[in-house]
Design a protein around this motif. Structure first.
Motif, PDB file in Angstrom:
ATOM      1  N   THR A  95      20.532  49.263  39.208  1.00 36.51           N
ATOM      2  CA  THR A  95      21.346  50.316  39.821  1.00 36.51           C
ATOM      3  C   THR A  95      21.817  49.954  41.229  1.00 36.51           C
ATOM      4  O   THR A  95      22.617  50.680  41.815  1.00 36.51           O
ATOM      5  CB  THR A  95      20.545  51.634  39.904  1.00 36.51           C
ATOM      6  N   VAL A  96      21.341  48.843  41.765  1.00 36.79           N
ATOM      7  CA  VAL A  96      21.637  48.474  43.154  1.00 36.79           C
ATOM      8  C   VAL A  96      22.991  47.768  43.239  1.00 36.79           C
ATOM      9  O   VAL A  96      23.270  46.838  42.485  1.00 36.79           O
ATOM     10  CB  VAL A  96      20.525  47.562  43.724  1.00 36.79           C
ATOM     11  N   GLU A  97      23.813  48.222  44.190  1.00 37.88           N
ATOM     12  CA  GLU A  97      25.144  47.633  44.359  1.00 37.88           C
ATOM     13  C   GLU A  97      25.286  46.814  45.641  1.00 37.88           C
ATOM     14  O   GLU A  97      26.248  46.070  45.792  1.00 37.88           O
ATOM     15  CB  GLU A  97      26.189  48.741  44.331  1.00 37.88           C
ATOM     16  N   LEU A  98      24.331  46.960  46.561  1.00 40.01           N
ATOM     17  CA  LEU A  98      24.398  46.227  47.822  1.00 40.01           C
ATOM     18  C   LEU A  98      23.016  46.217  48.461  1.00 40.01           C
ATOM     19  O   LEU A  98      22.296  47.213  48.402  1.00 40.01           O
ATOM     20  CB  LEU A  98      25.403  46.894  48.774  1.00 40.01           C
TER      21      LEU A  98
ATOM     22  N   GLN B 248      33.953  48.556  55.447  1.00 37.47           N
ATOM     23  CA  GLN B 248      34.053  47.635  54.311  1.00 37.47           C
ATOM     24  C   GLN B 248      34.204  48.384  52.988  1.00 37.47           C
ATOM     25  O   GLN B 248      33.368  49.232  52.660  1.00 37.47           O
ATOM     26  CB  GLN B 248      32.811  46.740  54.250  1.00 37.47           C
ATOM     27  N   PRO B 249      35.238  48.070  52.211  1.00 36.67           N
ATOM     28  CA  PRO B 249      35.434  48.744  50.919  1.00 36.67           C
ATOM     29  C   PRO B 249      34.230  48.630  49.985  1.00 36.67           C
ATOM     30  O   PRO B 249      33.893  49.587  49.293  1.00 36.67           O
ATOM     31  CB  PRO B 249      36.666  48.042  50.317  1.00 36.67           C
ATOM     32  N   GLN B 250      33.566  47.469  49.956  1.00 38.95           N
ATOM     33  CA  GLN B 250      32.410  47.298  49.078  1.00 38.95           C
ATOM     34  C   GLN B 250      31.270  48.228  49.507  1.00 38.95           C
ATOM     35  O   GLN B 250      30.566  48.788  48.673  1.00 38.95           O
ATOM     36  CB  GLN B 250      31.947  45.847  49.067  1.00 38.95           C
ATOM     37  N   PHE B 251      31.092  48.403  50.797  1.00 37.34           N
ATOM     38  CA  PHE B 251      30.071  49.331  51.302  1.00 37.34           C
ATOM     39  C   PHE B 251      30.458  50.760  50.934  1.00 37.34           C
ATOM     40  O   PHE B 251      29.626  51.533  50.462  1.00 37.34           O
ATOM     41  CB  PHE B 251      29.928  49.191  52.826  1.00 37.34           C
ATOM     42  N   GLN B 252      31.705  51.115  51.151  1.00 39.82           N
ATOM     43  CA  GLN B 252      32.174  52.470  50.848  1.00 39.82           C
ATOM     44  C   GLN B 252      31.993  52.810  49.375  1.00 39.82           C
ATOM     45  O   GLN B 252      31.618  53.933  49.030  1.00 39.82           O
ATOM     46  CB  GLN B 252      33.647  52.618  51.239  1.00 39.82           C
ATOM     47  N   ALA B 253      32.254  51.848  48.494  1.00 38.28           N
ATOM     48  CA  ALA B 253      32.185  52.091  47.053  1.00 38.28           C
ATOM     49  C   ALA B 253      30.760  52.120  46.512  1.00 38.28           C
ATOM     50  O   ALA B 253      30.502  52.727  45.470  1.00 38.28           O
ATOM     51  CB  ALA B 253      32.992  51.030  46.311  1.00 38.28           C
TER      52      ALA B 253
ATOM     53  N   SER C  64      22.400  58.929  56.768  1.00 39.01           N
ATOM     54  CA  SER C  64      22.890  60.297  56.584  1.00 39.01           C
ATOM     55  C   SER C  64      24.133  60.332  55.690  1.00 39.01           C
ATOM     56  O   SER C  64      24.559  61.405  55.265  1.00 39.01           O
ATOM     57  CB  SER C  64      23.198  60.940  57.936  1.00 39.01           C
ATOM     58  N   ILE C  65      24.701  59.182  55.391  1.00 38.16           N
ATOM     59  CA  ILE C  65      25.854  59.103  54.486  1.00 38.16           C
ATOM     60  C   ILE C  65      25.344  59.344  53.066  1.00 38.16           C
ATOM     61  O   ILE C  65      24.334  58.782  52.664  1.00 38.16           O
ATOM     62  CB  ILE C  65      26.532  57.720  54.592  1.00 38.16           C
ATOM     63  N   PRO C  66      26.046  60.179  52.314  1.00 35.10           N
ATOM     64  CA  PRO C  66      25.560  60.480  50.960  1.00 35.10           C
ATOM     65  C   PRO C  66      25.637  59.282  50.025  1.00 35.10           C
ATOM     66  O   PRO C  66      26.654  59.017  49.409  1.00 35.10           O
ATOM     67  CB  PRO C  66      26.460  61.621  50.484  1.00 35.10           C
ATOM     68  N   LYS C  67      24.558  58.557  49.975  1.00 36.29           N
ATOM     69  CA  LYS C  67      24.362  57.434  49.069  1.00 36.29           C
ATOM     70  C   LYS C  67      22.902  57.461  48.655  1.00 36.29           C
ATOM     71  O   LYS C  67      22.094  58.157  49.254  1.00 36.29           O
ATOM     72  CB  LYS C  67      24.683  56.107  49.760  1.00 36.29           C
ATOM     73  N   ARG C  68      22.560  56.690  47.687  1.00 35.31           N
ATOM     74  CA  ARG C  68      21.155  56.517  47.301  1.00 35.31           C
ATOM     75  C   ARG C  68      20.639  55.319  48.086  1.00 35.31           C
ATOM     76  O   ARG C  68      21.067  54.183  47.868  1.00 35.31           O
ATOM     77  CB  ARG C  68      21.052  56.265  45.804  1.00 35.31           C
ATOM     78  N   TRP C  69      19.746  55.563  49.039  1.00 36.50           N
ATOM     79  CA  TRP C  69      19.218  54.523  49.920  1.00 36.50           C
ATOM     80  C   TRP C  69      17.848  54.086  49.440  1.00 36.50           C
ATOM     81  O   TRP C  69      17.020  54.921  49.069  1.00 36.50           O
ATOM     82  CB  TRP C  69      19.116  55.048  51.353  1.00 36.50           C
ATOM     83  N   GLY C  70      17.600  52.781  49.474  1.00 32.53           N
ATOM     84  CA  GLY C  70      16.305  52.247  49.098  1.00 32.53           C
ATOM     85  C   GLY C  70      15.656  51.516  50.249  1.00 32.53           C
ATOM     86  O   GLY C  70      16.330  50.838  51.026  1.00 32.53           O
ATOM     87  N   LEU C  71      14.340  51.674  50.365  1.00 33.78           N
ATOM     88  CA  LEU C  71      13.555  51.002  51.402  1.00 33.78           C
ATOM     89  C   LEU C  71      12.455  50.178  50.743  1.00 33.78           C
ATOM     90  O   LEU C  71      11.900  50.570  49.714  1.00 33.78           O
ATOM     91  CB  LEU C  71      12.919  52.016  52.352  1.00 33.78           C
ATOM     92  N   PRO C  72      12.090  49.039  51.368  1.00 30.95           N
ATOM     93  CA  PRO C  72      11.068  48.179  50.773  1.00 30.95           C
ATOM     94  C   PRO C  72       9.653  48.573  51.177  1.00 30.95           C
ATOM     95  O   PRO C  72       9.412  49.101  52.264  1.00 30.95           O
ATOM     96  CB  PRO C  72      11.401  46.797  51.332  1.00 30.95           C
ATOM     97  N   ARG C  73       8.737  48.278  50.259  1.00 25.00           N
ATOM     98  CA  ARG C  73       7.300  48.412  50.521  1.00 25.00           C
ATOM     99  C   ARG C  73       6.661  47.100  50.090  1.00 25.00           C
ATOM    100  O   ARG C  73       6.969  46.563  49.019  1.00 25.00           O
ATOM    101  CB  ARG C  73       6.730  49.587  49.710  1.00 25.00           C
TER     102      ARG C  73
END
Length: 185
Positions: A110-113, A36-41, A62-71
């Motif tokens: 800062t969150v895009e998806l 998905q282009p939106q995921f890729q971007a 493992s894909i170079p992105k900034r990943w967020g997890l909930p607490r």
């Protein structure tokens, strides 16, 4: 009542997937996300740690992105940046692995998806979760309303019909091992 019955049926189905079938379905789902282009971007993506055989999206970390997890904090979700795919998580209030409070927080601007786990989704993009309302409260907050939110489910639980409550917030898309579909609530 219908939601409770569907929740029980779909959880039973999901929890009885063999390890190989669970991983194979999860792998196919991740391939659809990757295409998905939106995921890729997107550079900052919120995700989850699979619980009770939710689709496993951890291979994406493992894909170079900034990943967020909930607490879970009280009755809300607080999002923290994943330092690395191997970072140690701790068991939270509901038995779900989550980041430590000391991990860097993620600012909603800062969150895009946002990849949202679901037990099932209906044709309009409404999700059936565990019933605690964490994601509905999150998406009711004006800071989070504009963020694209994609439900993550297995195809057998997609497009079922169930009642929607006034506080439910629809997803913008739903992804399964059969592909991604955008919703029109």
């Amino acid at each position: 009542m219908q939601k409770a019955i569907l929740r029980k049926q779909f959880l039973h189905w999901r929890e009885h997937l063999s390890d190989s079938e669970w991983q194979e379905r999860s792998h196919r789902l991740c391939q659809h996300l990757l295409a998905q282009p939106q995921f890729q971007a997107a550079t900052t993506i919120l995700t989850y740690v699979p619980h009770r055989r939710e689709p496993d999206v951890r291979s994406l970390w493992s894909i170079p992105k900034r990943w967020g997890l909930p607490r879970v904090v009280g009755n809300t979700l607080v999002w923290h940046e994943l330092a690395s795919p191997e970072a140690a998580l701790q068991v939270g209030r509901y038995g779900i692995l989550e980041p430590a409070a000391a991990w860097p927080p993620i600012d909603p601007s800062t969150v895009e998806l946002c990849l949202v786990p679901a037990i099932a989704c209906d044709r309009r993009g409404y999700r059936l979760g565990y019933g605690a309302g964490f994601f509905d409260r999150l998406f009711a907050d004006p800071l989070w309303q504009a963020i694209p939110r994609w439900g993550i489910v297995f195809a057998a639980t997609d497009q079922v019909s169930f009642p929607v409550e006034a506080w439910d917030h629809p997803l913008t898309a739903v992804c399964s091992e059969e592909g991604l579909r955008f919703t029109n609530p």
